[in-house]
Design an enzyme around this catalytic site. Structure first.
Site, PDB file in Angstrom:
ATOM      1  CE1 TYR A   1      -3.199  -2.758   5.699  1.00 45.93           C
ATOM      2  CE2 TYR A   1      -3.239  -0.432   5.119  1.00 45.93           C
ATOM      3  CZ  TYR A   1      -3.225  -1.759   4.737  1.00 45.93           C
ATOM      4  OH  TYR A   1      -3.229  -2.094   3.400  1.00 45.93           O
TER       5      TYR A   1
ATOM      6  CB  THR B   1      -0.903   0.000   1.260  1.00 39.82           C
ATOM      7  OG1 THR B   1      -1.478   1.284   1.428  1.00 39.82           O
ATOM      8  CG2 THR B   1      -0.116  -0.322   2.515  1.00 39.82           C
ATOM      9  CG  ASP B   2      -1.119   4.938  -1.149  1.00 36.01           C
ATOM     10  OD1 ASP B   2      -1.708   4.269  -0.279  1.00 36.01           O
ATOM     11  OD2 ASP B   2      -1.686   5.831  -1.811  1.00 36.01           O
ATOM     12  CD  GLU B   3      -3.574   3.300   4.082  1.00 40.53           C
ATOM     13  OE1 GLU B   3      -3.537   3.240   5.317  1.00 40.53           O
ATOM     14  OE2 GLU B   3      -4.577   2.992   3.417  1.00 40.53           O
TER      15      GLU B   3
ATOM     16  CE  LYS C   1       0.328  -4.673   2.949  1.00 34.57           C
ATOM     17  NZ  LYS C   1       0.024  -6.031   2.417  1.00 34.57           N
TER      18      LYS C   1
HETATM   19  N1  LIG Z   1      -8.041  -2.531  -0.442  1.00 39.49           N
HETATM   20  C1  LIG Z   1      -7.219  -1.578  -0.824  1.00 39.49           C
HETATM   21  O1  LIG Z   1      -7.673  -0.494  -1.218  1.00 39.49           O
HETATM   22  C2  LIG Z   1      -5.729  -1.811  -0.839  1.00 39.49           C
HETATM   23  C3  LIG Z   1      -4.890  -0.799  -1.308  1.00 39.49           C
HETATM   24  C4  LIG Z   1      -3.505  -1.044  -1.374  1.00 39.49           C
HETATM   25  C5  LIG Z   1      -2.990  -2.259  -0.951  1.00 39.49           C
HETATM   26  N2  LIG Z   1      -3.833  -3.218  -0.466  1.00 39.49           N
HETATM   27  C6  LIG Z   1      -3.252  -4.498  -0.049  1.00 39.49           C
HETATM   28  O2  LIG Z   1      -3.816  -5.486  -0.905  1.00 39.49           O
HETATM   29  C7  LIG Z   1      -3.964  -6.723  -0.207  1.00 39.49           C
HETATM   30  C8  LIG Z   1      -5.390  -7.210  -0.328  1.00 39.49           C
HETATM   31  O3  LIG Z   1      -6.263  -6.219   0.202  1.00 39.49           O
HETATM   32  P1  LIG Z   1      -7.837  -6.471   0.274  1.00 39.49           P
HETATM   33  O4  LIG Z   1      -8.494  -5.145   0.336  1.00 39.49           O
HETATM   34  O5  LIG Z   1      -8.235  -7.441  -0.755  1.00 39.49           O
HETATM   35  O6  LIG Z   1      -7.944  -7.154   1.710  1.00 39.49           O
HETATM   36  P2  LIG Z   1      -9.166  -7.929   2.346  1.00 39.49           P
HETATM   37  O7  LIG Z   1      -9.180  -7.565   3.787  1.00 39.49           O
HETATM   38  O8  LIG Z   1     -10.408  -7.716   1.539  1.00 39.49           O
HETATM   39  O9  LIG Z   1      -8.779  -9.467   2.178  1.00 39.49           O
HETATM   40  C9  LIG Z   1      -7.742 -10.062   2.904  1.00 39.49           C
HETATM   41  C10 LIG Z   1      -7.840 -11.565   2.692  1.00 39.49           C
HETATM   42  O10 LIG Z   1      -6.742 -12.170   3.396  1.00 39.49           O
HETATM   43  C11 LIG Z   1      -7.244 -13.253   4.158  1.00 39.49           C
HETATM   44  N3  LIG Z   1      -6.390 -13.420   5.350  1.00 39.49           N
HETATM   45  C12 LIG Z   1      -6.279 -12.581   6.419  1.00 39.49           C
HETATM   46  N4  LIG Z   1      -5.411 -13.087   7.317  1.00 39.49           N
HETATM   47  C13 LIG Z   1      -4.951 -14.264   6.795  1.00 39.49           C
HETATM   48  C14 LIG Z   1      -4.027 -15.235   7.237  1.00 39.49           C
HETATM   49  N5  LIG Z   1      -3.394 -15.125   8.428  1.00 39.49           N
HETATM   50  N6  LIG Z   1      -3.782 -16.303   6.451  1.00 39.49           N
HETATM   51  C15 LIG Z   1      -4.415 -16.441   5.245  1.00 39.49           C
HETATM   52  N7  LIG Z   1      -5.321 -15.552   4.785  1.00 39.49           N
HETATM   53  C16 LIG Z   1      -5.578 -14.469   5.536  1.00 39.49           C
HETATM   54  C17 LIG Z   1      -8.671 -12.885   4.525  1.00 39.49           C
HETATM   55  O11 LIG Z   1      -9.457 -14.023   4.843  1.00 39.49           O
HETATM   56  C18 LIG Z   1      -9.120 -12.181   3.255  1.00 39.49           C
HETATM   57  O12 LIG Z   1      -9.653 -13.102   2.324  1.00 39.49           O
HETATM   58  C19 LIG Z   1      -3.522  -6.452   1.238  1.00 39.49           C
HETATM   59  O13 LIG Z   1      -2.203  -6.896   1.377  1.00 39.49           O
HETATM   60  C20 LIG Z   1      -3.603  -4.938   1.375  1.00 39.49           C
HETATM   61  O14 LIG Z   1      -2.661  -4.450   2.301  1.00 39.49           O
HETATM   62  C21 LIG Z   1      -5.185  -3.019  -0.384  1.00 39.49           C
END
Ligand SMILES: NC(=O)c1ccc[n+]([C@@H]2O[C@H](COP(=O)([O-])OP(=O)(O)OC[C@H]3O[C@@H](n4cnc5c(N)ncnc54)[C@H](O)[C@@H]3O)[C@@H](O)[C@H]2O)c1
Length: 337
Positions: free
Chosen positions: A149, A123-125, A153
Site C-alpha cells: 500500500y 499518506t504519512d505511511e 502511494k
Molecule cells: N483513510 C485514511 O486514514 C487515510 C489516511 C491518509 C491518506 N489517505 C488517502 O486518502 C485517500 C482516500 O482514502 P479513503 O480512506 O477515503 O479510501 P477508501 O478506501 O474509503 O475509498 C476509496 C474510494 O476510491 C474508489 N476507487 C478505488 N479504486 C478506484 C478506481 N480504480 N477508479 C475510481 N475509483 C476508485 C473506491 O470505490 C472508494 O470509493 C486515499 O488516497 C488514501 O491513500 C487515507
C-alpha cells in the site's frame, strides 16, 4: 469553480464532498468513482439530487472515462485509491494498478485539459515507520515505504511531483495520518472496533496494542485540503498533523465510552510489515495559518453515537465480508514477524 473529485464515494472523499458543497455552495462537483467494495453511494444519499453534484461511475485507470470526466474541470482533488494495508498484502498488483497507473492516467488527462490545480491526497505511511524516540516526519523525510500500500502511494506521489517538474502541471500534495469520522468503512480500526462492540463481539488488537498512530478528524482533513488549495504553493507538499495515540489507548477509550472492560479485547498477531509508529511534524502548514480543530479524545463519544444511530449504513457492509487481516496473515503465515 468546477471540481473533479476522484474516489468521492469512499470515506474521506464523501466527507470532503459534504464539506465542499456546504462551504462552497456555488461550486460544481463531479465525483468519479469505480464503486469498488470501498465505494458507498449511500454515504452521499443526502446530496444525490443537488444540482451542483454529478456522479460518474468509472475507473481512474481508464483513459477515455477520465478524459470525459475532466471536461471543463478547474481543480482535481484525487482521493481514489486502494487504501487498506491488509488487502495490499493479499493483492499487491491491484494496488499498483489503481494507485500508480490510475494516478498517471489522471495526471495525463489533467495536463491535456490544462486544469488549474491537481491536488493529490496521500499518506504519512510513505515515510516508513518511526521508533519511539525518532523525531516526527517532515516534508523532507526520505521516502521509505514498507508495505505494498505505502509503496504504491509513494509511487503516486513521485509521479505527481514529476508532472510538476517535467511538464509544469500545477500540483499540490498533502500527506496525513489515519483519519476518523462518519462514513468510515467498518473494516478499518476505529469503526471496526465500535461496530464489533455494538454487536457484542470482541475487538482484534494487534500485538499488545503498543503500535502508535496519528489520528486526524476527517473534517479537519477536508478543511486542510481547502486551505492548501487557497494558500498552498504550487509544487509543494504539506503534512497535516493529527494526534499520536497507541492502539491500546484508542481501544481503552472506546471500551470506557461503551461501559465495557478489557475482557472484550482479543490480542492477535501483528500484520506483515506492521509499522510501529507514525508521527507528523505539521509546522509547514501551521506556519501558513492552518490549525486543527478536533481532538480525538473528545470526538470518540460522538463517533460512537454516529455508529449507534446509523446501523442502516454500516450493517450491510459488514455482513458476509471476509475478515481480510486474518486472510493476510494466513496466506503468508510463516513470514509473520
Ligand atoms: N483513510 C485514511 O486514514 C487515510 C489516511 C491518509 C491518506 N489517505 C488517502 O486518502 C485517500 C482516500 O482514502 P479513503 O480512506 O477515503 O479510501 P477508501 O478506501 O474509503 O475509498 C476509496 C474510494 O476510491 C474508489 N476507487 C478505488 N479504486 C478506484 C478506481 N480504480 N477508479 C475510481 N475509483 C476508485 C473506491 O470505490 C472508494 O470509493 C486515499 O488516497 C488514501 O491513500 C487515507
Amino acid at each position: 469553480m468546477k471540481l473533479l473529485i476522484t474516489g468521492g464515494a469512499g470515506f474521506i472523499g464523501s466527507n470532503f464532498i459534504h464539506y465542499w458543497l456546504k462551504s462552497h455552495p456555488q461550486d460544481r462537483i463531479v465525483n468519479l468513482d469505480a464503486l469498488t467494495y470501498a465505494g458507498h453511494p449511500e454515504s452521499l444519499k443526502d446530496i444525490e439530487t443537488n444540482p451542483n453534484y454529478q456522479f460518474i461511475k468509472g475507473d481512474i485507470a481508464d483513459g477515455n472515462t477520465v478524459e470525459q470526466a475532466m471536461d471543463g474541470i478547474d481543480v482535481v482533488v484525487h482521493f481514489a485509491a486502494e487504501s487498506h494495508v491488509d488487502r495490499s498484502i493479499i493483492d499487491p498488483l491491484q494496488f499498483v494498478r489503481t494507485n500508480v497507473l490510475g494516478t498517471a492516467v489522471l495526471l495525463n488527462a489533467a495536463l491535456e485539459a490544462k486544469i488549474k490545480r491537481f491536488h493529490h491526497v496521500s499518506t504519512d505511511e510513505v515515510y516508513g515507520e518511526l521508533g519511539l524516540e525518532d523525531p516526527p516526519f517532515t516534508e523532507d523525510t526520505p521516502y521509505n515505504p514498507r508495505t505494498p500500500y505505502s509503496a504504491s502511494k509513494a509511487g503516486s506521489d513521485h509521479l505527481v511531483r514529476a508532472y510538476f517538474e517535467t511538464y509544469g502541471l500545477p500540483v499540490t500534495i498533502t500527506n496525513c495520518a489515519n483519519n476518523y469520522g462518519p462514513y468510515h468503512d467498518p473494516e478499518k480500526l476505529i469503526p471496526r472496533f465500535i461496530t464489533n462492540l455494538l454487536e457484542g463481539e470482541k475487538v482484534p488488537l494487534m500485538g499488545k496494542g503498543e503500535n502508535i498512530r496519528e489520528w486526524l478528524h476527517v473534517g479537519d482533513h477536508a478543511e486542510a485540503i481547502d486551505f492548501v488549495l487557497q494558500k498552498g504553493e504550487v509544487g509543494e507538499t504539506y503534512l497535516i498533523q493529527g494526534e499520536e495515540k497507541t492502539n491500546m489507548e484508542i481501544t481503552q477509550t472506546l471500551l470506557s465510552i461503551m461501559g465495557l472492560d478489557e475482557s472484550m479485547i482479543e490480542f492477535v498477531e501483528h500484520r506483515l510489515g506492521h509499522d510501529f509508529r507514525y508521527a507528523i511534524n505539521g509546522e509547514k502548514l501551521k506556519s501558513l495559518g492552518w490549525e486543527r480543530k478536533h481532538s480525538v479524545d473528545s470526538d470518540l463519544q460522538r463517533i460512537v453515537g454516529w455508529y449507534k444511530e446509523n446501523e442502516w449504513w454500516w450493517k450491510p457492509l459488514k455482513e458476509g465480508r471476509p475478515i481480510v487481516d486474518r486472510m493476510a496473515q494466513k496466506s503468508y503465515g510463516s513470514k509473520i514477524h
